[in-house]
Design a protein around this motif. Structure first.
Motif, PDB file in Angstrom:
ATOM      1  N   ALA A 128      -6.886  -5.285  -6.484  1.00 48.14           N
ATOM      2  CA  ALA A 128      -8.187  -4.900  -5.917  1.00 48.14           C
ATOM      3  C   ALA A 128      -9.336  -5.145  -6.881  1.00 48.14           C
ATOM      4  O   ALA A 128     -10.497  -5.187  -6.449  1.00 48.14           O
ATOM      5  CB  ALA A 128      -8.156  -3.427  -5.510  1.00 48.14           C
ATOM      6  N   ARG A 129      -9.027  -5.342  -8.165  1.00 48.43           N
ATOM      7  CA  ARG A 129     -10.089  -5.410  -9.170  1.00 48.43           C
ATOM      8  C   ARG A 129     -10.114  -6.717  -9.959  1.00 48.43           C
ATOM      9  O   ARG A 129     -11.078  -6.974 -10.679  1.00 48.43           O
ATOM     10  CB  ARG A 129      -9.952  -4.217 -10.136  1.00 48.43           C
ATOM     11  CG  ARG A 129     -10.203  -2.891  -9.430  1.00 48.43           C
ATOM     12  CD  ARG A 129      -9.880  -1.692 -10.299  1.00 48.43           C
ATOM     13  NE  ARG A 129     -10.239  -0.463  -9.590  1.00 48.43           N
ATOM     14  CZ  ARG A 129      -9.431   0.192  -8.773  1.00 48.43           C
ATOM     15  NH1 ARG A 129      -8.186  -0.262  -8.568  1.00 48.43           N
ATOM     16  NH2 ARG A 129      -9.832   1.290  -8.160  1.00 48.43           N
ATOM     17  N   LEU A 130      -9.077  -7.524  -9.856  1.00 52.51           N
ATOM     18  CA  LEU A 130      -9.050  -8.802 -10.569  1.00 52.51           C
ATOM     19  C   LEU A 130      -9.865  -9.848  -9.817  1.00 52.51           C
ATOM     20  O   LEU A 130     -10.029  -9.772  -8.596  1.00 52.51           O
ATOM     21  CB  LEU A 130      -7.614  -9.292 -10.733  1.00 52.51           C
ATOM     22  CG  LEU A 130      -6.695  -8.464 -11.623  1.00 52.51           C
ATOM     23  CD1 LEU A 130      -5.297  -9.085 -11.672  1.00 52.51           C
ATOM     24  CD2 LEU A 130      -7.259  -8.331 -13.027  1.00 52.51           C
ATOM     25  N   HIS A 139       4.895  -9.619  -8.994  1.00 47.62           N
ATOM     26  CA  HIS A 139       3.927  -9.358  -7.925  1.00 47.62           C
ATOM     27  C   HIS A 139       2.627 -10.115  -8.176  1.00 47.62           C
ATOM     28  O   HIS A 139       2.077 -10.765  -7.270  1.00 47.62           O
ATOM     29  CB  HIS A 139       3.603  -7.863  -7.853  1.00 47.62           C
ATOM     30  CG  HIS A 139       4.643  -7.018  -7.197  1.00 47.62           C
ATOM     31  ND1 HIS A 139       5.239  -7.353  -5.998  1.00 47.62           N
ATOM     32  CD2 HIS A 139       5.171  -5.809  -7.542  1.00 47.62           C
ATOM     33  CE1 HIS A 139       6.093  -6.402  -5.640  1.00 47.62           C
ATOM     34  NE2 HIS A 139       6.078  -5.465  -6.567  1.00 47.62           N
ATOM     35  N   LEU A 140       2.094  -9.998  -9.396  1.00 45.16           N
ATOM     36  CA  LEU A 140       0.809 -10.639  -9.705  1.00 45.16           C
ATOM     37  C   LEU A 140       0.909 -12.153  -9.595  1.00 45.16           C
ATOM     38  O   LEU A 140      -0.003 -12.817  -9.086  1.00 45.16           O
ATOM     39  CB  LEU A 140       0.350 -10.225 -11.103  1.00 45.16           C
ATOM     40  CG  LEU A 140       0.013  -8.742 -11.276  1.00 45.16           C
ATOM     41  CD1 LEU A 140      -0.313  -8.443 -12.744  1.00 45.16           C
ATOM     42  CD2 LEU A 140      -1.147  -8.321 -10.377  1.00 45.16           C
ATOM     43  N   ALA A 200      10.350   0.172  -9.347  1.00 47.89           N
ATOM     44  CA  ALA A 200       9.811  -0.794  -8.384  1.00 47.89           C
ATOM     45  C   ALA A 200       8.629  -0.206  -7.632  1.00 47.89           C
ATOM     46  O   ALA A 200       7.640  -0.908  -7.350  1.00 47.89           O
ATOM     47  CB  ALA A 200      10.908  -1.222  -7.408  1.00 47.89           C
ATOM     48  N   LYS A 201       8.688   1.082  -7.308  1.00 45.96           N
ATOM     49  CA  LYS A 201       7.560   1.721  -6.640  1.00 45.96           C
ATOM     50  C   LYS A 201       6.350   1.804  -7.574  1.00 45.96           C
ATOM     51  O   LYS A 201       5.203   1.608  -7.142  1.00 45.96           O
ATOM     52  CB  LYS A 201       7.954   3.107  -6.146  1.00 45.96           C
ATOM     53  CG  LYS A 201       8.947   3.074  -4.989  1.00 45.96           C
ATOM     54  CD  LYS A 201       9.276   4.475  -4.484  1.00 45.96           C
ATOM     55  CE  LYS A 201      10.201   4.425  -3.279  1.00 45.96           C
ATOM     56  NZ  LYS A 201      10.509   5.769  -2.749  1.00 45.96           N
ATOM     57  N   ARG A 221       0.334  -2.946  -8.993  1.00 46.92           N
ATOM     58  CA  ARG A 221      -0.073  -4.216  -8.359  1.00 46.92           C
ATOM     59  C   ARG A 221      -1.297  -4.014  -7.474  1.00 46.92           C
ATOM     60  O   ARG A 221      -2.274  -4.764  -7.574  1.00 46.92           O
ATOM     61  CB  ARG A 221       1.084  -4.743  -7.511  1.00 46.92           C
ATOM     62  CG  ARG A 221       0.733  -5.951  -6.630  1.00 46.92           C
ATOM     63  CD  ARG A 221       1.708  -6.080  -5.465  1.00 46.92           C
ATOM     64  NE  ARG A 221       1.625  -4.927  -4.564  1.00 46.92           N
ATOM     65  CZ  ARG A 221       2.603  -4.560  -3.734  1.00 46.92           C
ATOM     66  NH1 ARG A 221       3.736  -5.237  -3.694  1.00 46.92           N
ATOM     67  NH2 ARG A 221       2.438  -3.507  -2.942  1.00 46.92           N
ATOM     68  N   ASP A 222      -1.247  -3.017  -6.602  1.00 46.25           N
ATOM     69  CA  ASP A 222      -2.361  -2.804  -5.677  1.00 46.25           C
ATOM     70  C   ASP A 222      -3.644  -2.448  -6.424  1.00 46.25           C
ATOM     71  O   ASP A 222      -4.739  -2.908  -6.059  1.00 46.25           O
ATOM     72  CB  ASP A 222      -2.003  -1.704  -4.684  1.00 46.25           C
ATOM     73  CG  ASP A 222      -0.887  -2.109  -3.729  1.00 46.25           C
ATOM     74  OD1 ASP A 222      -0.584  -3.315  -3.650  1.00 46.25           O
ATOM     75  OD2 ASP A 222      -0.314  -1.213  -3.078  1.00 46.25           O
TER      76      ASP A 222
END
Length: 411
Positions: free
Chosen positions: A233-235, A63-64, A221-222, A228-229
């Protein structure tokens, strides 16, 4: 805390338009530093009952990367069966909050995380001692903040259970988890992550779990999507397009980040890569301190190097950025004779010319540009051709390569 940590940008330069199989760069640089993420907890962080025992980690790293974030996992534990991504983590099956806390002084400073993903407390829920768990968690979190003063902590509520009695304990504990994250003195460094509501558990089964408490692949996966979210939001904003290779910093279960081995001279498994003759070298042995390992290409005949599969889009240009240095450790009595290090190697994408790189005695950054024609493209690093073994001179290892970031470019 709006964002942490800051990336250090590579200074590699390239001139001209993108063309198939072109090589550029070759300049000294500031090493890229991936965001260092420590998955911290118990068997749910280990990934028990998941395919490849990767838990949420492979999915999260994917994801990232698709979002363009250069990230790697850190920790003293490694998964020898990791299928794709980074095998490092910090977790022990069956461990409680109070048992994990004394391990933190050894684990956390050594791994130097930028972010800690904390999911802990499940093993405190099974008996009457569950009422002590919130106080233990406060001590745990404050210990993390002391040991990693520049890191951020994502503190998750723990996932649900199929057993109603345990679930009552979990619900009470999770209310305290949020309170602990939001108490004065921790705000801005500790962020609550609502993991519990993302997964479904039922006493009748047919849910996101594989047993009473552990997720199945669907549940993991969840979890990956929730982490991920919270991270995205912070990276800091990504420095480029999607990263296409699953293990760009060549992490390997043979070399733990927190406890490096004395030498890294054996052929190793690099998740996401096919090893046809490359030796693992811990970053500190290779003169790196950016969270990467290096590979030494074996320069003798019969070793075609290292390859990875890129998830390319036909017609969308790709830039591969990598770092290389001549192998200064190529001479050694264990090799049975004198050695002459090989400095050249090739980089090649399927259907494109092989570009030849000549490494120097210092790390330099190179770029290799190509436009893929298929939905997947093999990228290979192949050693140059040194003197024949029959000549009496062992060619030894080829150059060291690391930080292979393949990014899709703007359309």
């Amino acid at each position: 805390m709006a964002s942490r940590p800051a990336h250090r940008h590579s200074t590699a330069r390239h001139s001209g338009a993108v063309a198939d199989g072109t090589l550029g760069g070759g300049v000294t640089d500031i090493p890229p530093r991936p965001v260092r993420i420590m998955p911290l907890g118990d068997s749910i962080t280990v990934g028990l009952n998941s395919t490849g025992v990767a838990g949420y980690r492979d999915e999260l790293l994917g994801h990232l990367h698709r979002l363009g974030h250069d990230a790697c996992f850190v920790g003293p534990c490694v998964n020898a069966f990791q299928p794709q991504g980074d095998p490092d983590y910090a977790a022990v099956c069956g461990i409680t909050i109070e048992a994990l806390t004394p391990l933190l002084p050894q684990w956390v400073p050594a791994a130097r995380p930028d972010w800690l993903l904390v999911h802990i407390g499940t093993n405190n829920m099974y008996g009457p001692g569950h009422t002590a768990a919130p106080g233990l968690l406060r001590t745990f979190v404050d210990t993390l903040l002391r040991l990693a003063p520049s890191a951020g902590v994502l503190l998750a509520s723990i996932i649900p259970s199929r057993l109603p009695e345990w679930q009552a304990h979990i619900d009470d504990y999770n209310r305290h988890v949020r309170e602990i994250a939001e108490e004065p003195g921790r705000r801005g460094r500790v962020f609550f992550v609502d993991m519990a509501s993302a997964l479904h558990a039922s006493p009748r089964g047919r849910d996101d779990l594989s047993d009473l408490v552990h997720p199945g692949d669907q549940g993991y996966a969840k979890m990956a999507a929730v982490w991920r979210d919270a991270l995205h939001a912070r990276l800091p904003a990504p420095e480029g397009g999607p990263i296409l290779n699953p293990n760009p910093h060549l992490q390997t279960p043979w070399l733990s980040e927190a406890v490096p081995r004395a030498r890294g001279n054996a052929p190793a498994h690099f998740p996401g890569w096919t090893n046809h003759g490359a030796h693992a070298c811990h970053g500190r042995l290779a003169g790196l301190d950016n969270g990467s390992h290096a590979v030494g290409l074996c320069a003798d005949a019969g070793f075609p190097g290292l390859a990875t599969r890129l998830a390319t889009t036909p017609g969308r240009p790709v830039r591969v950025t990598f770092r290389a240095r001549a192998a200064t450790r190529a001479v050694g009595p264990d090799h049975g004779g004198p050695a002459q290090p090989e400095r050249t190697f090739g980089v090649q994408a399927d259907g494109h010319p092989r570009a030849t790189v000549t490494a120097t005695d210092e790390w330099r950054t190179w770029t290799y540009d190509f436009t893929p024609t298929g939905a997947g493209t093999d990228l290979r690093f192949t050693p140059g051709t040194g003197p024949s073994p029959a000549s009496g001179t062992w060619t030894g290892r080829g150059p060291l390569v690391t930080d292979v970031l393949a990014r899709a470019r703007a359309c």
